[in-house]
Each structure stands twice: as C-alpha cells, then as structure tokens.
Design a protein around this motif. Structure first.
Motif, mmCIF file in Angstrom:
data_model
loop_
_atom_site.group_PDB
_atom_site.id
_atom_site.type_symbol
_atom_site.label_atom_id
_atom_site.label_comp_id
_atom_site.label_asym_id
_atom_site.label_seq_id
_atom_site.Cartn_x
_atom_site.Cartn_y
_atom_site.Cartn_z
ATOM 1 N N ASN A 1 0.765 -1.183 0.046
ATOM 2 C CA ASN A 1 -0.037 -0.016 0.208
ATOM 3 C C ASN A 1 0.860 1.201 0.066
ATOM 4 O O ASN A 1 0.442 2.119 -0.544
ATOM 5 C CB ASN A 1 -0.808 -0.021 1.213
ATOM 6 N N GLN A 2 1.949 1.232 0.886
ATOM 7 C CA GLN A 2 2.632 2.582 1.018
ATOM 8 C C GLN A 2 3.303 2.780 -0.519
ATOM 9 O O GLN A 2 3.637 3.828 -1.106
ATOM 10 C CB GLN A 2 3.872 2.133 1.882
ATOM 11 N N SER A 3 3.714 1.628 -1.263
ATOM 12 C CA SER A 3 4.312 1.686 -2.619
ATOM 13 C C SER A 3 3.481 2.298 -3.317
ATOM 14 O O SER A 3 3.802 3.031 -4.133
ATOM 15 C CB SER A 3 4.916 0.129 -3.096
ATOM 16 N N ASP A 4 2.303 1.766 -3.318
ATOM 17 C CA ASP A 4 1.127 2.173 -4.369
ATOM 18 C C ASP A 4 0.981 3.620 -4.207
ATOM 19 O O ASP A 4 0.966 4.489 -5.020
ATOM 20 C CB ASP A 4 -0.068 1.636 -4.167
ATOM 21 N N GLU A 5 1.009 4.150 -2.878
ATOM 22 C CA GLU A 5 0.851 5.550 -2.652
ATOM 23 C C GLU A 5 2.016 6.273 -3.074
ATOM 24 O O GLU A 5 1.766 7.437 -3.488
ATOM 25 C CB GLU A 5 0.939 5.589 -0.897
ATOM 26 N N LEU A 6 3.044 5.871 -2.888
ATOM 27 C CA LEU A 6 4.461 6.552 -3.513
ATOM 28 C C LEU A 6 4.254 6.617 -5.145
ATOM 29 O O LEU A 6 4.447 7.830 -5.647
ATOM 30 C CB LEU A 6 5.682 5.878 -2.838
ATOM 31 N N ASP A 7 3.670 5.335 -5.745
ATOM 32 C CA ASP A 7 3.602 5.430 -7.410
ATOM 33 C C ASP A 7 2.863 6.747 -7.552
ATOM 34 O O ASP A 7 3.052 7.486 -8.525
ATOM 35 C CB ASP A 7 2.902 4.123 -7.615
#
Lengths: 112, 112
Positions: free
Chosen positions: B3-9
């Motif tokens: 989720n955190q990675s998606d948020e950064l994307d």
C-alpha cells in the motif's frame, strides 16, 4: 524554466514506479552487474532493461560495460531538484494552512 | 508495504506533470474556484478536470461544491511520504558515495 520543468517531470515519473525505486535502493548498496540487479524482479529482461533505460536517461544511474558485463551505479545528485521542489513547497504550504487555521480559531473565539 | 508503495507511485506520478504542479503552486495561495484555476492553462476544460481528478484521487487537493461553484483547496500533508522517501535516501546515498570517494583517494595516495 521549461527545461527545469521537463527535468522535474522526468524525475518524478522515474520515481513513480516500484521497480525503478527498488533498483535505486539496491544500487544504494553499491554498483551491481545487470544480471544480479535483475534477479529479484519477476520480470522479462527486456522490460527490466527498459526501466534501467528510464533511470539512465534521467541521469539517476550510470552504466559501464567491461567485457560482457554491464554494471550499474547510482547517481543520486539529480534527485536534488525533485527533493528541493517538494521540501520547499510542502513546508511553506503547511505553514500557511496552520496560519489560516489559527486565524479561523481566533475569529470563532471573537464571535462566541 | 504494498500500500505504501502504491501510495508513492501515485504521489510521484501526480507530481510528474507540469500542469498538476502548477495547480498545486496556485492553490498554495489559497482556495480557488475551478474556472479561475483553469484560466491560465491553454487546455480544454475536460483535460484540465482530469488533472484535478488525479490530484484529488491522491489526496493532494480537496474540492467542495457550493451552489454551482466547485472550489479546490490544497492538502499538502500526503506529500510527506514522497518527501520522506527522497530526503532519507538521497542524503544517505550521497554520504556513501563521499565515503567511497575518500577511500579511493586514500588508496591512490598509498599506491603513489
């Protein structure tokens, strides 16, 4: 001005992908041959090389071929432009919002 | 973690466009009705609204409709994640490169 904006576009777009961010993180531990770099990613090599090309076009990584082995290394300096854009604006904006908030609280107090 | 990675994307992709960055800058001066916000951009309104939608989906702006007027305001807090990613890594990486550089200089001195 246009150039700086293009540079920021490219920088943020390069960072907006989990594979490319993971490659940068990996290269943070030191220069790495392309095969070793590709290994953790469940991805066809041509797709992976495309990600490396994006990073190299933005100047975020450099590569060098010695014999048959191409090795990548990190070049974190161009990140400064993106960092500067976010850091200067976010702090300024949050300060403004805080000021607005205090002002509204003050208005409310005066009215009650 | 995903989720955190998606948020950064999403955050970096949102910032990787000059119109979207300009909208954020404009909203830094205060809440703005959509027509006024669109004015400086030589762009069809539907395309412009699409940019606003991207920013709103990422939580970087909020909008509110009062009567027939939709007004946008800035929400800089989500930028923190992107800022944190860049700031922590760049500083660390540049330090590492400096150390490596000093080490290589030292080696050269010893060999000469």
């Amino acid at each position: 001005m246009a150039n700086q904006s293009d540079e920021l576009d490219g920088m943020f777009q390069a960072l907006g992908d989990p594979t490319r961010r993971a490659v940068l993180e990996r290269l943070g531990s030191g220069p790495t041959p392309v095969r070793e770099l590709a290994e953790p990613f469940k991805m066809a090599l041509p797709s992976f090389l495309q990600h490396l090309r994006v990073l190299e076009d933005r100047g975020l990584v450099h590569s060098q071929k010695v014999g048959r082995v191409r090795t990548y290394r990190l070049a974190p300096q161009p990140l400064k432009a993106a960092e500067h854009w976010i850091v200067t604006r976010r702090a300024h904006w949050e300060r403004r919002l805080d000021q607005l908030d205090s002002y509204l609280q003050e208005l409310k107090k005066q009215q009650s």
